[in-house]
Structures are given as C-alpha cells and as structure tokens.
Design an enzyme around this catalytic site. Structure first.
Site, PDB file in Angstrom:
ATOM      1  N   CYS A   1       0.819  -1.212   0.000  1.00  0.00           N
ATOM      2  CA  CYS A   1       0.000   0.000   0.000  1.00  0.00           C
ATOM      3  C   CYS A   1       0.852   1.262   0.000  1.00  0.00           C
ATOM      4  O   CYS A   1       2.036   1.248   0.329  1.00  0.00           O
ATOM      5  CB  CYS A   1      -0.967   0.043   1.171  1.00  0.00           C
ATOM      6  SG  CYS A   1      -2.190  -1.301   1.181  1.00  0.00           S
TER       7      CYS A   1
ATOM      8  N   GLY B   1      -0.102  -0.344   6.075  1.00  0.00           N
ATOM      9  CA  GLY B   1       0.508  -1.243   7.054  1.00  0.00           C
ATOM     10  C   GLY B   1      -0.455  -2.281   7.571  1.00  0.00           C
ATOM     11  O   GLY B   1      -1.468  -2.599   6.937  1.00  0.00           O
TER      12      GLY B   1
ATOM     13  N   ILE C   1      -4.935  -7.093   1.400  1.00  0.00           N
ATOM     14  CA  ILE C   1      -4.536  -8.246   2.215  1.00  0.00           C
ATOM     15  C   ILE C   1      -5.652  -8.655   3.153  1.00  0.00           C
ATOM     16  O   ILE C   1      -5.961  -9.831   3.297  1.00  0.00           O
ATOM     17  CB  ILE C   1      -3.249  -7.916   3.004  1.00  0.00           C
ATOM     18  CG1 ILE C   1      -2.086  -7.679   2.036  1.00  0.00           C
ATOM     19  CG2 ILE C   1      -2.901  -9.051   3.976  1.00  0.00           C
ATOM     20  CD1 ILE C   1      -0.804  -7.260   2.714  1.00  0.00           C
TER      21      ILE C   1
END
Length: 291
Positions: free
Chosen positions: A2, A81, A57
C-alpha cells in the site's frame, strides 16, 4: 504494501480540479505499492487531500476501500501497514456497542480513534503502519508512524502546502514540489551510505521519526507543525531494567517460545496466501517452523 499520499494547504488557493489532478498524479506515482485499488478524498474548503493505492490483504471487498471515513463522519484516514492485534481491539469495541461495515484493520483503527481518541487508540495497537488522519471537527491533520519506523512516511512544506507520502516520488508529483538537493544531507549519505532520519535528499523534506506523530491545524504556518513522540525505545529499555525477568533458564525458553508463537500467529491473519523468505538461518527457520 500500500501507499499513502496527500497535501494540506491551511490557506487554500487551489480549485477543485487542481486538487483532484494533483492527487491523481501523486497517487499514480505509488501504483507499484498498491496495484489492486486506488482512492481519493479532498475538501477544497480546507485545502486537504488524501490519496491511496491499495495492496489488498485484509477485507478484499469494497468495504476495505480507502480513503475511509469513520461511522460518525468525523474522521477520514489513509492507512498503510498492518495492525496485527486488530481482532482483539475489534472485540473490545464490539463489546462497547460499536458495529463494523467490513473486516479490515483500517476500520478497527478508525473506530478505535472515535471511541478512545488517537493517543489511547495508538497505545492499544501492535503493528507496523503509517497513516494520515483528518479530523473534520477540529480541522486538524495528523501524520503517524509506527513505533519502530517500519513503514516510511515523508513530509515537507512547499510554500504554504504540506506534502506527505510513503515515497518521495509521490511528493515530487505535486506541482508545487521543488527538487532542490540538500547538500548537507548529501554529505551524510556519502559518510554513512544511507540518509539517517529525519533527513531526506531534498531540501525542506523530512522523514517522520519512528514512534512519532506530526500535527497540523488550519492556522498552522510552515515550520510551526507539532511533532510529538508517543513511544520511545530508550524509555522502554529503561523500564525493562526496572522489571527484569526473574525466572530460570527453562522458564526463559518457554516465555520466548510463547512470545514468538503469539507474534507469528498475529502476522498470519490474511485474506490472501502468505509465505516467508527462508534463508536457512536460525531466525527464518524458526519463523517457518512455527508457521
């Protein structure tokens, strides 16, 4: 991986089209970090713009799309993150009556800020992240970097505009960016073979230090931004000296295995396949064995 980017002009002069074009160009510079999705949000009244490139994810559905707005409509966030313990925090919030639209860790962090405030929410999360949070009520932008600085975050004033992003190339894509080399930083690079925090190769551009957050309000002028340290490795080290482990060798082995197992278990939460780089050394072999 990202990528996040954006800008804040406390005294906005840009048109809506100018802001949108700048965000599009800045976000496009981070496509390699997030090939799965992209998003933009901006408010021309306050000169704030947030851009995002997504590598999906957790929560592959549209409910994981960013920039993300909180349920109460107060906060807007772009987050790069992972918050490893988001499941436990989500359960705690659910017990307080908070409901969720999706299953992403971004939404959990966002609603945690709504429930407890930014400082208290940060204290609850274990992870690696860099994010930008716009408070519509207080007209405040806050940039945050994780405790150890695993995720990158650059920022810099170009005239009256604060630019920020996961990589320098995102800042460079803004029309106000000045690519002037900082000769003092260049000497640091030649000395150390890398550029130490908080410097960058460009004049007036810095890396946000690990464990820190930067706060800018609507009346902030260039150079008047507030940088706050919310976590310190040195302080943690001193605290550990005051609370030394008192068990024996076998207890230490058991405690280490428990810590490693719990740590790896949290990092294996994913909606896509995951793996590990196995070099054959003790560290990577231990990780893969526990996986």
């Amino acid at each position: 991986m990202c990528g996040i980017t954006g800008f804040f002009t406390p005294l906005p002069t840009q048109t809506r089209d100018d802001m949108q074009n700048a965000l599009t160009t800045m976000s496009a510079a981070l496509t390699h970090r997030g090939p799965d999705d992209s998003g933009q949000w901006f408010d021309e009244t306050f000169g704030i713009g947030l851009g995002f490139r997504r590598l999906a994810i957790l929560d592959l559905s549209p409910t994981g799309h960013q920039p993300m707005t909180s349920a109460n409509d107060r906060y807007v966030m772009v987050f790069n993150g992972e918050a490893y313990n988001f499941g436990a925090v989500r359960d705690e919030l659910t017990a307080r009556g908070v409901s969720f639209r999706g299953t992403s860790d971004t939404e959990v962090l966002l609603e945690a800020v709504c429930a407890w405030g930014l400082d208290a929410a940060l204290a609850k999360f274990n992870g690696m992240f860099a994010f930008a949070l716009w408070d519509r009520q207080e007209k405040t932008l806050t940039l945050v970097r994780d405790r150890l600085g695993v995720k990158p975050l650059y920022y810099g004033w170009m005239g009256n505009t604060l630019l920020f992003g996961s990589e320098l190339k995102a800042l460079r894509a803004h029309p106000a960016f000045s690519a002037e080399i900082d000769r003092d930083t260049l000497s640091l690079y030649l000395r150390y073979n890398y550029i130490p925090t908080p410097f960058s190769i460009y004049r007036n551009v810095r890396k946000l230090p690990a464990g820190s957050m930067l706060r800018v309000q609507a009346k902030t002028r260039p150079g008047e931004e507030e940088i706050i340290s919310y976590w310190s490795a040195g302080e943690r080290m001193l605290a550990s000296h005051a609370q030394r482990f008192t068990g024996g060798e076998h207890q230490a082995q058991d405690e280490l295995e428990t810590l490693l197992t719990n740590s790896i278990r949290e990092r294996m939460i994913s909606d896509v396949p995951l793996g590990a780089f196995l070099s054959g050394g003790v560290d990577s072999s231990t990780v893969v064995a526990l996986m």
